[in-house]
Design an enzyme around this catalytic site. Structure first.
Site, PDB file in Angstrom:
ATOM      1  N   SER A 177       6.687  15.535   7.740  1.00 36.74           N
ATOM      2  CA  SER A 177       8.092  15.720   7.364  1.00 36.74           C
ATOM      3  C   SER A 177       8.835  14.384   7.490  1.00 36.74           C
ATOM      4  O   SER A 177       8.381  13.375   6.938  1.00 36.74           O
ATOM      5  CB  SER A 177       8.687  16.812   8.265  1.00 36.74           C
ATOM      6  OG  SER A 177       9.901  17.278   7.768  1.00 36.74           O
ATOM      7  N   ARG A 247      20.483  25.473  12.470  1.00 36.73           N
ATOM      8  CA  ARG A 247      19.107  25.703  12.860  1.00 36.73           C
ATOM      9  C   ARG A 247      18.517  26.913  12.118  1.00 36.73           C
ATOM     10  O   ARG A 247      17.353  26.896  11.708  1.00 36.73           O
ATOM     11  CB  ARG A 247      19.015  25.920  14.358  1.00 36.73           C
ATOM     12  CG  ARG A 247      17.608  26.190  14.865  1.00 36.73           C
ATOM     13  CD  ARG A 247      16.667  25.049  14.522  1.00 36.73           C
ATOM     14  NE  ARG A 247      15.425  25.125  15.272  1.00 36.73           N
ATOM     15  CZ  ARG A 247      14.440  24.252  15.157  1.00 36.73           C
ATOM     16  NH1 ARG A 247      14.545  23.246  14.307  1.00 36.73           N
ATOM     17  NH2 ARG A 247      13.345  24.367  15.867  1.00 36.73           N
ATOM     18  N   ASP A 345       4.562  25.280   1.181  1.00 34.70           N
ATOM     19  CA  ASP A 345       5.690  24.472   1.652  1.00 34.70           C
ATOM     20  C   ASP A 345       6.646  24.236   0.486  1.00 34.70           C
ATOM     21  O   ASP A 345       6.355  23.454  -0.419  1.00 34.70           O
ATOM     22  CB  ASP A 345       5.164  23.149   2.202  1.00 34.70           C
ATOM     23  CG  ASP A 345       6.264  22.278   2.831  1.00 34.70           C
ATOM     24  OD1 ASP A 345       7.455  22.583   2.639  1.00 34.70           O
ATOM     25  OD2 ASP A 345       5.913  21.294   3.499  1.00 34.70           O
ATOM     26  N   HIS A 378       6.521  24.967   5.393  1.00 32.07           N
ATOM     27  CA  HIS A 378       6.594  23.610   5.928  1.00 32.07           C
ATOM     28  C   HIS A 378       6.056  23.529   7.356  1.00 32.07           C
ATOM     29  O   HIS A 378       5.491  22.514   7.761  1.00 32.07           O
ATOM     30  CB  HIS A 378       8.053  23.143   5.872  1.00 32.07           C
ATOM     31  CG  HIS A 378       8.253  21.710   6.242  1.00 32.07           C
ATOM     32  ND1 HIS A 378       7.581  20.681   5.622  1.00 32.07           N
ATOM     33  CD2 HIS A 378       9.047  21.119   7.176  1.00 32.07           C
ATOM     34  CE1 HIS A 378       7.967  19.516   6.151  1.00 32.07           C
ATOM     35  NE2 HIS A 378       8.844  19.769   7.098  1.00 32.07           N
ATOM     36  N   ASP A 379       6.235  24.592   8.127  1.00 30.03           N
ATOM     37  CA  ASP A 379       5.759  24.606   9.514  1.00 30.03           C
ATOM     38  C   ASP A 379       4.251  24.451   9.640  1.00 30.03           C
ATOM     39  O   ASP A 379       3.748  24.228  10.747  1.00 30.03           O
ATOM     40  CB  ASP A 379       6.201  25.900  10.215  1.00 30.03           C
ATOM     41  CG  ASP A 379       7.501  25.712  10.988  1.00 30.03           C
ATOM     42  OD1 ASP A 379       8.029  24.583  10.990  1.00 30.03           O
ATOM     43  OD2 ASP A 379       7.983  26.685  11.577  1.00 30.03           O
TER      44      ASP A 379
END
Lengths: 403, 403
Positions: A177, A247, A345, A378-379
């Site tokens: 990232s 968040r 992602d 993405h994680d």
């Protein structure tokens, strides 16, 4: 290191975050100079006599210098509440480094061979100088008087930090990232000092939807009255409400829709039927998001979120180094490049990595792109350790010379 | 109607929103009864003597009763600032109805044949009773004392409203997004009174990522101190900051990533280079989102946003009517069903419409599903009028009897 922790296979054991004050000011893209600059860092493994086995690991938006092992040291500055280690969201580890699954003896970044260095990035809130640090001009925290920093500024700070450590070359620079952006920026800014780049779930420039999500997250913070124009330190308040929203937005963009479906479905939290409530979480996914928000605001500084989000939004290799052309921007790169992307992602989609790979191939430079078919969005760069490890180990097989 | 407006081809001309007070209380799913209930509505076309040419059009989250033509009437209640008509985001029209491209002489919902009725939904802020209406128990606005309403409650209110108008049957009920949910609920709750359903860019139950986005939007509003637990009316303040964030989140989910890319790219707003600013919009897409937020908070009530978002999140035909089975839930439907979805809609994806179509086909019921390949995401239902029109006209060719 404690001997007990050292015995655990694959773990670097107990570690402590250290701090280094740079001897000279850091010149920033915006034209300002920053001084003093302190860098928080950790190291794992042993520096080879030839100093040629160094891997710099760069973290993403909410990470820190504690990348591996168990933290035994409280933070010196930068967090409001003194929480010790990054309580990596979604991971079981209390005090475990954010990339512990990837760094250690026999792991992807093998500390039996490499001397792995991790720093907290410039503008951070976990020990490196950032908006919550003391402004020497006023004796009070910078707040929004902190200069707007770029990914290149972060990399220059890392360069100055490694200079101070007596390290000239990097066997590799790696990150996911925003960490991958730093790795790519390293290869562009300091082409003669980087042998290999590992950029995971990253991009040469965030796409407009990603720009939008980041703008919304920052707006959520800045619209919170407790933000007070960036000068909330010492007021006893912080823009927790707004940063919680930021968040939550971020969290949903880090996951894929199918992953949310598999993890939560439309399950209600308390019963088989709805309770007719506006204010209370009703679906499990609603409760999960609130929990993510609450735990994040306890450990992270809102201004660092703003500055870091702005830096990763600005990042654009083609604009910065190529007059709009990615190929021109990468023309000077001499490092071998490994790109890893994940099929699900949608924030840093495989297409962005493919654009980098295409540009490097056009230039005749060595590059590998691996798109891992995995469902967690993405994680994945934090979760899919087992599948990244053989790719990275193979790529790094000939990096450095000793260990 | 003014004769000038009437002459414009395809337009229903000038229209006015009217108001009807229901004679009896509306019984709600939550167990409460609501009285009084006023319904804001507009009609286009002529009611046939047999009263068999009625199409009810249901609006989505931010719509109102002004679906077609040019509005000449100010709102009676429910908006803080008395803004007249829905300034449909993204549309050129000042005072133009939100589905004007679809409703009128010769259009998809052809007012030469059909008597089209549009209402503001229960819980609304554009003339129908909602959280900003006066609570008879206190003489002050309900605020968060307004009962939590469901899509079924909205449909029961529409049923009671049509009863009061002397309309028993619907030739069709139509809508997009939350409007499509109402259409599907109509076919389920009142199977003998609906001949045809047109549900566009809709679903039988929002997927978990959609639940998450809605939860974040609601949280953004409720975390704004100006929300005051839902009782902000008369304070001179409103949770505009939080609702702006909610709108920005919504707006990005209504568009597709490629559409944002095509529309804005990574273009900077003011110059060729960045200005190093945290607080000011820098990219065009950032500026666009702020504009969307600002214009929305001027015309919409935050509590209505909360209640409507909650209702569309709760909506779940299988849970409500089928003990968890969509097929069982739709077993009683007698209407012909037309489903339209858009390839790039990731909030109400084509897969959801396909699940409805599959369930109806399993039951041997007449259903058409058209997936239109179009790039603009969920907003396609408001934008892709030309491509929806022939599908809807063909589907409605045999609906009703006269006009």
């Amino acid at each position: 290191m404690s001997s007990a922790a050292r015995l655990e296979p694959g773990s670097v054991g107990s570690v402590e975050t250290r701090y280094l004050d740079l001897p000279t000011p850091v010149r920033l893209d915006c034209g300002r100079e920053l001084y003093p600059v302190r860098v928080a860092y950790e190291t794992y493994g042993t520096l080879a006599p030839g100093r040629d086995n160094v891997i710099l690991v760069c973290h993403a938006l909410s990470g820190d210098a504690h990348a591996a092992g168990y933290s035994k040291t409280p933070l010196q500055e930068g967090t409001r509440d003194g929480f010790g280690a990054a309580d990596r969201d979604g991971a079981a580890g209390r005090g475990l480094g954010w990339w512990d699954g990837m760094i250690g003896p026999g792991k992807a970044f093998d500390t039996d061979r490499f001397f792995v260095v991790a720093t907290n990035l410039l503008g951070g809130c976990r020990g490196t100088t950032g908006p919550s640090s003391t402004d020497p001009a006023t004796g009070r925290p910078y707040g929004s008087d902190f200069p707007v920093v770029t990914v290149a500024d972060m990399v220059r700070t890392e360069r100055a930090f490694l200079d101070a450590l007596g390290i000239e070359r990097l066997a590799a620079v790696a990150g996911g990232s925003l960490g991958g952006m730093q790795a790519l920026e390293w290869a562009t800014l300091f082409p003669d000092q980087v042998d290999a780049v590992v950029a995971i779930a990253s991009t040469h420039a965030l796409h407009p939807q990603g720009v939008a999500w980041n703008a919304i997250a920052r707006d959520a913070i800045m619209r919170d009255p407790a933000w007070r124009g960036g000068h909330y330190y010492g007021t006893g308040l912080a823009p927790d409400a707004g940063m919680g929203v930021a968040r939550m937005v971020g969290h949903v963009t880090y996951l894929s829709a199918p992953a949310l479906d598999e993890k939560f479905g439309r399950r209600l939290q308390f019963s088989d039927d709805i309770r007719y409530t506006i204010t209370e979480p009703e679906f499990e996914v609603e409760s999960y998001l609130r929990h993510q928000a609450d735990s994040f605001v306890r450990r992270f500084d809102a201004n660092t979120y703003l500055y870091t989000s702005r830096a990763l939004t600005y990042f654009d290799l083609a604009r910065q180094h190529g007059g709009g052309s990615l190929t021109r921007a990468l023309a000077g790169v001499s490092a071998r490049t490994l790109l890893i992307a994940f099929s699900s992602d949608w924030l840093y989609p495989p297409a962005a990595s493919a654009e980098i790979a295409d540009a490097l191939r056009t230039l005749g430079k060595p590059v590998e792109l691996h798109v891992i078919d995995a469902p967690y969005g993405h994680d994945c760069f934090l979760l899919e350790e087992a599948r990244q490890t053989p790719i990275i180990r193979r790529f790094l097989a000939h990096a450095g010379t000793s260990g």
